[in-house]
Design an enzyme around this catalytic site. Structure first.
Site, PDB file in Angstrom:
ATOM      1  N   TYR A 144      23.402  31.978  32.669  1.00 40.27           N
ATOM      2  CA  TYR A 144      22.700  30.837  32.055  1.00 40.27           C
ATOM      3  C   TYR A 144      21.207  30.934  32.361  1.00 40.27           C
ATOM      4  O   TYR A 144      20.359  30.849  31.461  1.00 40.27           O
ATOM      5  CB  TYR A 144      23.265  29.495  32.566  1.00 40.27           C
ATOM      6  N   VAL A 188      25.877  17.018  38.742  1.00 41.18           N
ATOM      7  CA  VAL A 188      26.380  16.125  39.784  1.00 41.18           C
ATOM      8  C   VAL A 188      26.503  14.662  39.328  1.00 41.18           C
ATOM      9  O   VAL A 188      27.442  13.969  39.732  1.00 41.18           O
ATOM     10  CB  VAL A 188      25.499  16.244  41.055  1.00 41.18           C
ATOM     11  N   ARG A 212      17.317  18.015  45.326  1.00 44.76           N
ATOM     12  CA  ARG A 212      17.011  18.440  43.961  1.00 44.76           C
ATOM     13  C   ARG A 212      15.864  17.592  43.422  1.00 44.76           C
ATOM     14  O   ARG A 212      15.740  16.412  43.755  1.00 44.76           O
ATOM     15  CB  ARG A 212      18.227  18.240  43.045  1.00 44.76           C
ATOM     16  N   GLY A 266      24.650  31.178  46.212  1.00 45.74           N
ATOM     17  CA  GLY A 266      23.621  31.384  45.186  1.00 45.74           C
ATOM     18  C   GLY A 266      22.960  30.112  44.724  1.00 45.74           C
ATOM     19  O   GLY A 266      22.300  30.083  43.698  1.00 45.74           O
TER      20      GLY A 266
HETATM   21  N1  UDP Z   1      26.665  18.611  43.961  1.00 46.99           N
HETATM   22  C1  UDP Z   1      27.546  17.961  44.818  1.00 46.99           C
HETATM   23  N2  UDP Z   1      28.799  17.693  44.386  1.00 46.99           N
HETATM   24  C2  UDP Z   1      29.254  18.018  43.148  1.00 46.99           C
HETATM   25  C3  UDP Z   1      28.350  18.674  42.264  1.00 46.99           C
HETATM   26  C4  UDP Z   1      27.080  18.959  42.707  1.00 46.99           C
HETATM   27  O1  UDP Z   1      27.182  17.646  45.955  1.00 46.99           O
HETATM   28  O2  UDP Z   1      30.437  17.765  42.833  1.00 46.99           O
HETATM   29  C5  UDP Z   1      25.301  18.917  44.412  1.00 46.99           C
HETATM   30  C6  UDP Z   1      24.971  20.408  44.386  1.00 46.99           C
HETATM   31  O3  UDP Z   1      25.265  21.012  45.625  1.00 46.99           O
HETATM   32  C7  UDP Z   1      23.479  20.419  44.117  1.00 46.99           C
HETATM   33  C8  UDP Z   1      23.217  19.120  43.370  1.00 46.99           C
HETATM   34  O4  UDP Z   1      24.399  18.333  43.518  1.00 46.99           O
HETATM   35  O5  UDP Z   1      22.755  20.353  45.327  1.00 46.99           O
HETATM   36  C9  UDP Z   1      22.932  19.329  41.912  1.00 46.99           C
HETATM   37  O6  UDP Z   1      23.950  20.100  41.350  1.00 46.99           O
HETATM   38  P1  UDP Z   1      24.089  20.257  39.789  1.00 46.99           P
HETATM   39  O7  UDP Z   1      25.303  21.108  39.545  1.00 46.99           O
HETATM   40  O8  UDP Z   1      23.982  18.941  39.142  1.00 46.99           O
HETATM   41  O9  UDP Z   1      22.757  21.047  39.391  1.00 46.99           O
HETATM   42  P2  UDP Z   1      22.141  22.433  39.934  1.00 46.99           P
HETATM   43  O10 UDP Z   1      20.965  22.060  40.773  1.00 46.99           O
HETATM   44  O11 UDP Z   1      23.211  23.153  40.698  1.00 46.99           O
HETATM   45  O12 UDP Z   1      21.750  23.140  38.696  1.00 46.99           O
END
Ligand code: UDP
Length: 328
Positions: A144, A188, A212, A266
């Site tokens: 992606y 999230v 984030r 990652g």
């Molecule tokens: N996250 C979490 N629980 C979940 C999904 C995501 O704690 O069920 C955390 C994840 O570790 C990251 C943040 O939420 O720090 C944002 O994740 P998301 O997948 O929304 O976006 P990313 O930054 O990975 O593109």
């Protein structure tokens, strides 16, 4: 002006359509409805200045005639999400790279006045440069991120060679109403709000201290619109909230029990945009604080009532390939 929004039925695209119509522009939305929804365009569809076309950006023949007489292009159509991109890289390449090429060719033929590309901050990968400026190292960790970055390279190439005035905006963690929640395990907010509605614990990754740069969708839309109205070209800008917020802070704001799930390989501990460039050159700055944005979203929590409710086990299964391929 006459504007085209690719991905116009999607999360960010549909909010952009609304703002363009409010500002008196004629708007054409293109979407293949694979992840977008016509219900996101409920208001727009009542406006005589609006037209919707169910077209896939991979279909260059159908795309071309839609661009006739168009002044502004906002190219937001893309396949999103990390896990399916690891599982199906070709699909991501075809939509995010070849599809972007098709949109650029159509824009070139129509001699559009401006082209705005929705890029992703995921191109920075696991950067140590915080806040991260636009010239930080590019290090995509999964298809992606790679394909969105390749799309940006195409846009900048067309800008230079064919002189299509263009800007690329690298979005940081966008959230807000209409964010997509169906299908694959995703952002999230969708995960947590569905868990809250169903009185299930929030699945906090790691210890929840990771942060984030969560940026509210209306700020993203104002950045897109500001970029379209400017006469700057050939530039890439970060679009972030001017802050970064931990998952624990999010849990504090939306309140509920938690269950911790394994840290994902990652994935950066922090994302945080250096937004000084966009402020200096376009005068744009985010307006919505994290607290305010989360509150607005909670007010719309019913939007998430059909979203899948994830738990430890279903997340473990859904992220199998993530752990398999991204572990070092
Ligand atoms: N996250 C979490 N629980 C979940 C999904 C995501 O704690 O069920 C955390 C994840 O570790 C990251 C943040 O939420 O720090 C944002 O994740 P998301 O997948 O929304 O976006 P990313 O930054 O990975 O593109």
């Amino acid at each position: 002006m006459k504007a085209i929004v690719t991905g116009g039925a999607g999360f960010i695209g549909s909010h952009l359509v609304d703002v363009l119509l409010e500002n008196g522009h004629e708007v054409i939305a293109i979407d293949n409805l694979s992840t977008g929804w016509l219900k996101n365009l409920k208001k727009a569809l009542k406006n005589p200045n609006f037209k919707f076309h169910e077209v896939d950006i991979r279909d260059k023949d159908k795309l071309l005639p839609l661009f006739e007489g168009v002044d502004l292009v906002f190219h937001l159509a893309a396949l999103a999400d990390i896990v399916p991109s690891i599982e199906k890289p070709r699909a991501y390449f075809e939509t995010n790279v070849d599809g972007t090429f098709n949109v650029l060719e159509a824009a070139k033929k129509a001699q559009v006045k401006r082209f705005i590309y929705a890029a992703s901050s995921s191109c920075y990968g696991l950067t140590n440069q915080l806040p991260t400026s636009e010239n930080a190292e590019i290090s995509p960790q999964y298809p992606y991120a790679l394909t969105k970055y390749l799309g940006e390279e195409l846009v900048m190439h067309f800008e230079k060679l064919y002189k299509i005035p263009s800007i690329s905006l690298r979005f940081f963690n966008v959230y807000g109403p209409r964010s997509r929640t169906t299908g694959t395990y995703g952002a999230v907010f969708g995960v947590f709000l569905a868990q809250k509605l169903n009185n299930k614990p929030f699945t906090v990754v790691g210890d929840g201290s990771q942060t984030r740069d969560f940026t509210y969708v209306s700020d993203i839309v104002s950045a897109l619109y500001t970029a379209a109205l400017s006469d700057i070209s050939g530039e890439i800008f970060n679009v972030g909230s001017s802050g970064h917020y931990s998952i624990n802070k999010l849990v504090d704001l939306i309140k509920g029990d938690i269950v911790n799930i394994p840290k994902r390989p990652g994935e950066p501990d922090t994302t945080f945009a250096d937004v000084s460039k966009i402020y200096k050159q376009l005068g744009w700055k985010a307006q919505i604080s994290f607290e305010e944005g989360v509150k607005k979203l909670i007010d719309k929590i019913d939007d998430f009532k059909d979203a899948p409710v994830w738990n430890e086990k279903s997340i473990e299964i859904a992220t199998k390939d993530w752990f398999k391929y991204l572990s070092t």
